[in-house]
Design a protein around this motif. Structure first.
Motif, mmCIF file in Angstrom:
data_model
loop_
_atom_site.group_PDB
_atom_site.id
_atom_site.type_symbol
_atom_site.label_atom_id
_atom_site.label_comp_id
_atom_site.label_asym_id
_atom_site.label_seq_id
_atom_site.Cartn_x
_atom_site.Cartn_y
_atom_site.Cartn_z
ATOM 1 N N UNK A 230 0.836 -1.205 0.000
ATOM 2 C CA UNK A 230 0.000 0.000 0.000
ATOM 3 C C UNK A 230 0.867 1.249 0.000
ATOM 4 N N UNK A 231 1.919 1.222 0.836
ATOM 5 C CA UNK A 231 2.841 2.362 0.916
ATOM 6 C C UNK A 231 3.482 2.621 -0.447
ATOM 7 N N UNK A 232 4.005 1.569 -1.077
ATOM 8 C CA UNK A 232 4.693 1.731 -2.353
ATOM 9 C C UNK A 232 3.763 2.208 -3.459
ATOM 10 N N UNK A 233 2.508 1.839 -3.378
ATOM 11 C CA UNK A 233 1.537 2.259 -4.391
ATOM 12 C C UNK A 233 1.262 3.754 -4.333
ATOM 13 N N UNK A 234 1.589 4.376 -3.189
ATOM 14 C CA UNK A 234 1.319 5.805 -3.007
ATOM 15 C C UNK A 234 2.567 6.629 -2.708
ATOM 16 N N UNK B 21 5.724 8.901 -2.934
ATOM 17 C CA UNK B 21 6.159 9.918 -3.904
ATOM 18 C C UNK B 21 7.381 9.437 -4.687
ATOM 19 N N UNK B 22 7.311 9.557 -6.001
ATOM 20 C CA UNK B 22 8.355 9.013 -6.867
ATOM 21 C C UNK B 22 9.718 9.658 -6.634
ATOM 22 N N UNK B 23 9.730 10.904 -6.179
ATOM 23 C CA UNK B 23 11.007 11.616 -6.006
ATOM 24 C C UNK B 23 11.637 11.409 -4.633
ATOM 25 N N UNK B 24 10.894 10.793 -3.718
ATOM 26 C CA UNK B 24 11.380 10.644 -2.341
ATOM 27 C C UNK B 24 12.056 9.299 -2.158
ATOM 28 N N UNK B 25 13.280 9.309 -1.622
ATOM 29 C CA UNK B 25 14.019 8.055 -1.455
ATOM 30 C C UNK B 25 13.488 7.256 -0.265
ATOM 31 N N UNK B 26 13.544 5.936 -0.422
ATOM 32 C CA UNK B 26 13.124 5.012 0.640
ATOM 33 C C UNK B 26 14.080 3.835 0.654
ATOM 34 N N UNK B 27 14.571 3.502 1.834
ATOM 35 C CA UNK B 27 15.447 2.339 2.017
ATOM 36 C C UNK B 27 14.643 1.240 2.684
ATOM 37 N N UNK B 28 14.587 0.054 2.056
ATOM 38 C CA UNK B 28 13.907 -1.102 2.639
ATOM 39 C C UNK B 28 14.978 -2.120 3.016
ATOM 40 N N UNK B 29 14.969 -2.542 4.269
ATOM 41 C CA UNK B 29 15.969 -3.498 4.746
ATOM 42 C C UNK B 29 15.253 -4.629 5.474
ATOM 43 N N UNK C 118 1.526 9.484 0.870
ATOM 44 C CA UNK C 118 1.438 10.040 -0.482
ATOM 45 C C UNK C 118 1.730 11.536 -0.503
ATOM 46 N N UNK C 119 1.612 12.189 0.651
ATOM 47 C CA UNK C 119 1.835 13.637 0.732
ATOM 48 C C UNK C 119 3.198 14.012 1.302
ATOM 49 N N UNK C 120 4.062 13.032 1.482
ATOM 50 C CA UNK C 120 5.381 13.326 2.035
ATOM 51 C C UNK C 120 6.285 14.000 1.004
#
Length: 327
Positions: free
Chosen positions: A178-182, A184-192, A286-288
């Motif tokens: 759900x998180x990934x579906x929303x 923001x494309x420009x915001x970095x996310x690290x999944x570990x 989605x608004x981050x």
């Protein structure tokens, strides 16, 4: 508690890689208890010395899932025997209830509900790690000593690099899809963290690729040292767990013990923690944006000051003292 012979406290599960059990064992030992596992010696002790020891049961109702059907059924009857035996022979039984529903269930929760009803039938009331669910409640220990946290408060904050981190075993109830579906494309996310479900793994990768997300996923089990380093260098941790699943979150306490801000979804746990702490932020992912994250960030030193005041070692010990005098 001063006594010539330490009172016995038997803890279930007898073997676990979860540091939570060891930290609570240490707290109980500070109160003068001799903490032992629920093994064959436990059965012998309670039979020969009825009403002389306390029994502490963790995740009993959760552990009848996530195995082959045959093994799960065997566990189910073992757990019925464990609860009943403890009630008959122990001086006191402490049922630590961690979740609203089992994380590894594939639908039906009948066994979970049966065991919860058995506790109720035997007049063993649940004790949780959050006072919004039960009062009095225990205090979830931090995964770091008070002295280590005080030392961290003196560290230079310029070393923090990763902005948002999602960590731990990846399962559907954590809502990562759900998180990934929303996100923001420009915001970095690290999944570990490791996803052991190939179908769910494929789904997550598909979302990342189709949306062209700025996501790095280290899909494996990390060592404690690796995870602690990531948490130390991360400003924010993302906890988007489904509402009505967990009562408390070990990931939350692990993260805040390293001074992380927490981005959390609308849930009972999230609302309570948001009301308690300046560093817990209820968010719509989605608004981050980078700007929004910068505006809400609470420096790690301030986070740790709040954390030690609420969840330090003395708070964990005192909570056990209250529970064992009232339950």
């Amino acid at each position: 508690m001063s006594q010539e012979i330490a009172e016995k406290a038997f803890m279930y599960p007898p073997r676990s890689q979860n540091e939570f059990l060891n930290l609570n064992k240490i707290a109980l030992e500070k109160l003068g208890y001799d903490v032992q596992p629920t093994d064959f010696a436990f059965i012998k002790y309670l039979i020969t010395r009825p009403n002389k020891a306390i029994v502490i049961l963790n995740w009993v109702e959760d552990r009848v899932y996530g195995r082959s059907y045959k093994t799960a059924v065997q566990y189910f009857f073992k757990m019925i025997a464990l609860i009943t035996f403890s009630k008959i022979f122990a001086k006191k039984v402490v049922w630590v209830k961690h979740n609203f529903r089992p994380h590894n269930s594939n639908g039906s929760t009948k066994r979970f509900k049966f065991l919860c009803n058995l506790y109720t039938l035997l007049r063993i009331r649940p004790v949780s790690l959050e006072d919004y669910f039960s009062s009095p409640s225990l205090v979830h220990p931090l995964y770091k000593s008070d002295n280590a946290i005080f030392a961290d408060m003196k560290q230079d904050e310029s070393e923090y690099t990763t902005d948002v981190l999602f960590f731990g075993g990846i399962k559907p109830y954590k809502n990562l899809d759900v998180v990934l579906s929303n996100w923001p494309a420009t915001l970095s996310l690290k999944i570990a963290g490791k996803c052991s479900d190939p179908t769910y793994t494929k789904k997550l990768i598909s979302i990342i690729e189709e949306r062209g997300l700025n996501v790095v996923w280290d899909n494996r089990f990390l060592s404690s040292e690796e995870l602690n380093y990531l948490l130390r260098t991360s400003k924010f941790v993302l906890l988007p767990h489904s509402d009505g699943t967990m009562i408390s979150s070990g990931s939350f306490y692990h993260a805040i013990g390293e001074g992380c801000n927490v981005l959390i979804n609308e849930s009972e746990f999230g609302r309570v923690k948001n009301g308690q702490h300046s560093f817990v932020h209820l968010v719509d992912t989605s608004n981050l944006s980078e700007k929004k994250l910068q505006s809400m960030f609470v420096p790690k030193r301030e986070v740790l000051e709040e954390v030690i005041a609420c969840y330090g070692e003395d708070k964990v010990v005192n909570a056990w003292k209250v529970i064992l005098s009232t339950v």
